[in-house]
Design a protein around this motif. Structure first.
Motif, short mmCIF file in Angstrom:
data_model
loop_
_atom_site.label_atom_id
_atom_site.label_comp_id
_atom_site.label_asym_id
_atom_site.label_seq_id
_atom_site.Cartn_x
_atom_site.Cartn_y
_atom_site.Cartn_z
N LEU A 149 3.72 -4.92 -1.42
CA LEU A 149 4.70 -4.95 -2.50
C LEU A 149 5.21 -3.53 -2.79
O LEU A 149 6.42 -3.30 -2.90
CB LEU A 149 4.08 -5.55 -3.76
CG LEU A 149 3.87 -7.07 -3.78
CD1 LEU A 149 3.03 -7.47 -4.99
CD2 LEU A 149 5.20 -7.81 -3.80
N ARG A 150 4.29 -2.59 -2.89
CA ARG A 150 4.69 -1.21 -3.19
C ARG A 150 5.50 -0.61 -2.05
O ARG A 150 6.47 0.12 -2.28
CB ARG A 150 3.44 -0.35 -3.46
CG ARG A 150 2.68 -0.75 -4.71
CD ARG A 150 1.64 0.30 -5.07
NE ARG A 150 0.62 0.51 -4.05
CZ ARG A 150 -0.49 -0.19 -3.95
NH1 ARG A 150 -0.73 -1.19 -4.79
NH2 ARG A 150 -1.38 0.09 -3.00
N GLN A 155 7.84 -6.07 -6.92
CA GLN A 155 6.81 -6.44 -7.87
C GLN A 155 6.92 -7.93 -8.13
O GLN A 155 7.93 -8.55 -7.81
CB GLN A 155 6.95 -5.67 -9.18
CG GLN A 155 6.65 -4.19 -9.08
CD GLN A 155 6.65 -3.50 -10.43
OE1 GLN A 155 7.14 -4.04 -11.42
NE2 GLN A 155 6.08 -2.29 -10.48
N ASP A 181 2.54 -4.52 -8.96
CA ASP A 181 2.30 -4.33 -7.53
C ASP A 181 0.91 -3.73 -7.33
O ASP A 181 0.62 -3.13 -6.31
CB ASP A 181 3.37 -3.42 -6.91
CG ASP A 181 3.49 -2.08 -7.64
OD1 ASP A 181 2.56 -1.70 -8.39
OD2 ASP A 181 4.52 -1.39 -7.46
N SER A 216 11.27 -3.52 -8.04
CA SER A 216 10.51 -2.93 -9.15
C SER A 216 11.40 -2.71 -10.37
O SER A 216 12.54 -2.25 -10.26
CB SER A 216 9.89 -1.60 -8.72
OG SER A 216 9.01 -1.81 -7.64
#
Length: 278
Positions: A149-150, A155, A181, A216
């Protein structure tokens, strides 16, 4: 030329005017990361000696139909009137006729759509009934999901947590009040799931999936985000170390050296991007 990835996750380099069928053929020649250039004017000759069943979408059923008309290799296709395939299969039949001659009308797609899910799962050792072992694997998967995710700036606040038992999948979908995340937060959802639903059945497989991930979001300026900011800094530092020295060089203590089953490449694998799933 463009470097592209096909549905099988292999890379190749084709001319801008290259067709999708030729791209997939080129991708298989020097896999997984080899480079093969097939120009549009070479496509028909390069495909001529390949079995028609090597083409995407032509399995045993269509292959048997073509064999009845003496079509075994792509080069045999031009001997068969296009009308026979059109009558039997409609427009897909016309496309198959063109595909075999390196004239697939569908262009190469170089844009990867945003993911609908990002998840990781692993098969457990046979006969696993130990809670600590299951939690270890869940933590491993949670960290993998958080890392991916990061890496791609996503997120999620909606997750699936599941365990496959002898009776089938035992799982739940859960939402939290904020997007995250962070593998630590995701693992906590897994731990809560185990406390609520698991009663000691044999655990055969675990799965954690982030559902509907989004880019994000900016933090709420009116909330105390001190802990979240601290976690983000830690995760950023950990990611940099792991990207340089290898996956899980730095990781939560329970995971290090405890869950070393090899990663299995899924059919949707791509060398880069969010679809590099395990």
């Amino acid at each position: 030329k463009k470097t592209v990835s096909d549905a099988s996750g292999l890379t190749c380099s084709v001319g801008v005017s290259g067709d999708k069928t030729t791209a997939k053929f080129a991708a298989k020649l020097n896999k997984p990361d080899g480079l093969t250039v097939i120009t549009p004017w070479e496509a028909e000759a390069r495909l001529a000696d390949e079995p028609v069943t090597e083409l995407s979408g032509i399995a045993k059923g269509i292959g048997t139909f073509l064999n009845k008309y003496g079509v075994y290799k792509c080069g045999d296709m031009k001997k068969l009137p296009i009308g026979i395939l059109a009558k039997r299969f409609g427009n897909p039949g016309r496309r198959i006729w063109l595909m075999a001659q390196g004239k697939d009308p569908e262009p190469v797609t170089t844009i990867i759509k945003p993911p609908k899910t990002i998840g990781h799962g692993k098969v457990m050792p046979p006969g696993t009934h130990d809670l600590r072992t299951v939690l270890l694997y869940l933590q491993h998967m949670a960290e993998k999901v958080g890392t991916r995710l990061r890496r791609h700036n996503f997120q999620s606040n909606h997750f699936f947590i599941g365990i496959k038992t002898e009776a089938g999948w035992l799982g739940m979908k859960t939402k939290i009040d904020f997007t995250t995340d962070d593998g630590q937060v995701i693992y906590e959802l897994g731990r809560q799931f185990m406390q609520k639903y698991w009663v000691g059945q044999e655990a055969r497989q675990v799965q954690i999936t982030a559902l509907n991930p989004t880019e994000s979001r900016q933090q709420d300026l009116f909330l105390d985000n001190t802990h979240q900011i601290k976690r983000e800094k830690i995760n950023k530092a950990v990611d940099k170390i792991n990207q340089r020295y290898g996956e899980f060089t730095v990781a939560p203590m329970p995971v290090i050296g405890r869950s070393e089953m090899p990663n299995v490449i899924a059919p949707a694998w791509k060398p880069t991007g969010h679809r590099k799933t395990i």
